[in-house]
Design an enzyme around this catalytic site. Sequence first.
Site, short mmCIF file in Angstrom:
data_model
loop_
_atom_site.label_atom_id
_atom_site.label_comp_id
_atom_site.label_asym_id
_atom_site.label_seq_id
_atom_site.Cartn_x
_atom_site.Cartn_y
_atom_site.Cartn_z
N SER A 113 -0.42 -7.05 0.35
CA SER A 113 0.55 -5.96 0.27
C SER A 113 -0.07 -4.65 -0.19
O SER A 113 -0.95 -4.12 0.44
CB SER A 113 1.71 -6.38 -0.62
OG SER A 113 2.74 -5.44 -0.55
N HIS A 114 0.35 -4.16 -1.36
CA HIS A 114 -0.08 -2.85 -1.83
C HIS A 114 -1.40 -2.90 -2.62
O HIS A 114 -1.89 -1.87 -3.05
CB HIS A 114 1.01 -2.27 -2.73
CG HIS A 114 1.39 -3.23 -3.81
ND1 HIS A 114 2.11 -4.37 -3.55
CD2 HIS A 114 1.10 -3.25 -5.12
CE1 HIS A 114 2.26 -5.04 -4.68
NE2 HIS A 114 1.65 -4.40 -5.65
N ASP A 278 3.80 0.55 2.76
CA ASP A 278 2.68 -0.07 2.04
C ASP A 278 1.76 -0.85 2.97
O ASP A 278 1.89 -0.80 4.19
CB ASP A 278 3.21 -0.96 0.91
CG ASP A 278 3.84 -2.24 1.43
OD1 ASP A 278 4.31 -2.24 2.58
OD2 ASP A 278 3.85 -3.25 0.68
N ASP A 280 1.41 -3.94 3.95
CA ASP A 280 1.94 -4.86 4.95
C ASP A 280 3.27 -4.39 5.55
O ASP A 280 3.93 -5.14 6.27
CB ASP A 280 2.08 -6.27 4.37
CG ASP A 280 3.02 -6.33 3.19
OD1 ASP A 280 3.17 -5.32 2.48
OD2 ASP A 280 3.64 -7.39 2.97
N ASP A 282 6.26 -3.63 4.29
CA ASP A 282 7.60 -4.03 3.85
C ASP A 282 8.18 -3.07 2.80
O ASP A 282 9.37 -3.14 2.50
CB ASP A 282 7.64 -5.49 3.37
CG ASP A 282 6.65 -5.81 2.27
OD1 ASP A 282 5.90 -4.89 1.86
OD2 ASP A 282 6.62 -6.98 1.84
N ARG A 283 7.36 -2.19 2.23
CA ARG A 283 7.89 -1.23 1.25
C ARG A 283 8.09 0.14 1.88
O ARG A 283 7.45 0.47 2.87
CB ARG A 283 6.93 -1.06 0.08
CG ARG A 283 6.69 -2.31 -0.70
CD ARG A 283 5.84 -2.02 -1.92
NE ARG A 283 5.68 -3.25 -2.67
CZ ARG A 283 5.39 -3.31 -3.95
NH1 ARG A 283 5.18 -2.19 -4.64
NH2 ARG A 283 5.27 -4.46 -4.57
N LYS A 377 11.77 -7.62 3.24
CA LYS A 377 12.06 -6.20 3.12
C LYS A 377 11.34 -5.47 4.24
O LYS A 377 10.38 -6.00 4.81
CB LYS A 377 11.70 -5.68 1.74
CG LYS A 377 10.27 -5.90 1.28
CD LYS A 377 10.17 -5.53 -0.19
CE LYS A 377 8.74 -5.51 -0.70
NZ LYS A 377 8.31 -6.80 -1.24
#
Length: 544
Positions: A113-114, A278, A280, A282-283, A377
């Site tokens: 992710s982030h 982000d 991946d 999702d944010r 998300k």
Amino acid sequence: MNIHTVSTQPFDDQKPGTSGLRKSVTAFQTRHYLENFVQSIFDSLEGYAGSTLVVGGDGRYYNRVAIQVILKMAAANGFGRVLVGQGGILSTPAASCIIRKYQAFGGIILSASHNPGGPDGDFGIKYNIGNGGPAPEKVTEAIYARSQTIDQFKILEVADVDLDQLGAVQLGEMTVEVIDAVADYAELMQSLFDFDRIRAYLSSTAFRMSMDSMHAVTGPYAQVIFEQMLGAPAGTVVNGVPLEDFGGGHPDPNLVYAHDLVELLFGKDAPDFGAASDGDGDRNMILGQRFFVTPSDSLAVLAANATLVPGYKDGLAGIARSMPTSQAPDRVAAALGIDCYETPTGWKFFGNLLDAGKATLCGEESFGTGSNHVREKDGLWAVLFWLNVLAVRQESVEAIVTEHWKTYGRNYYSRHDYEEVASEPAHQLMDNLRSLVPTLKGKVYGTYEVDYGDDFSYTDPVDGSISKKQGIRIGFTDGSRIVFRLSGTGTKGATLRLYLESYEADPTKQGLDPQDALGDLIAIAHEMAQIKALTGRDQPTVIT
Ligand code: VG1
Ligand code: CO
């Protein structure tokens, strides 16, 4: 077919956290580390023989290597078909979309992710179930249990698959289909939002936007959706080429790490709308001209305006938010006469509520927003939702949010992160709070009186499963809250998260800087938790 059964020994640290297993790249490069975890996933599943698995990742360093291993192991373990995104790319929400659309058995998503990427950065792997969402705790616990006893894994000896070439190839008895990473997701977005209206709005000379993909996975998606389908001018998407190390940055869309976008939106001649996503995808972060929308407010505003958007025109069944997320969405839910659910941190807790039709929109304070369209998300979905609302209302982001505060009151909100503190004192701090807070009811701190203090425990309203120790909450009689928890996604030491919230109904007092409005609560939190004494820090590393 040349299936090898390879002897191996367990690693003791393969416990999935808030969102899958995240470790440094070097940890994943340890001999058999990846193979052990993948085999542990397969060993804890039942009845997948001949069925479809979806595989893709955020394009970070080690993505392609890991995918080749997973394909060969899936073939050796009896999957019938794997759908893999071209170039090994699938954003997390696109993977969720594809699992659902093609009724796959499940999916494996490669992402941290982030967290920063590259050879010295982090890597991650998580399993999603057939509803497209992150595996629930009972599945991740089974995977972890298996990882502690595993003694062999199976892998097919075969040449690598060309991940850049669209189309099907055979891997033993399994078919690998390399699919367009963007098309299915873009089609889903088109079914939810009024693309004609957004296109007209984006082409009006008065409106300008900037979308920062932070050299992470949403670049190709954003380019197709915003610049090709919606006709936004070329250059609307910046940092749109996914890089293995995200250009050396933290692909985390917040005020600290998305600094270029923040500078642009708060500068002279700023565009009207800015967004970032982000690693991946999702944010999301939403900015107006010289205006930041907190993620908790974003969820509340989207909920209050949902019927303006075609995919949600019939209204919402309910809203769900994670516990540390502000209570702004609760006020919208109350006004709409629908339920608002409070879940532990992590998207896996929304899955049952979405499947049961109890919630339509979900959100987390950590820049996560989504709905029942997938089971993750979804960053670009949130951006499109905002654009659809803006196109209908024809008002600025700031005007929409400040009017929202006038109607519902403002929940001042901030999160303070103390990153990479020593693990032992951080756990000590939480243990101290755990014994302290139940004794605080009625105690007065300045103008605040404690109403309750507990360690959040969640009983899933659908399957009755219980998740304990999900964060320390201290609630005050005026609705203000302080929350403490330790991160479950970090890979170095411990990260302490302090969440602060207060409520202001009076519109003449809604214009403060949140750090000022929350100043007293910040001081109380420091006193209760002895943050300085235990962590050695008197300032957080990141404030959002
Ligand atoms: C963080 C966030 C949480 C989010 C999780 C995964 O977890 O706080 O809200 O669901 O990251 O998001 P933690 O345990 O570090 O607080 V992502 O975009 O990293 O998949
Ligand atoms: Co993410």
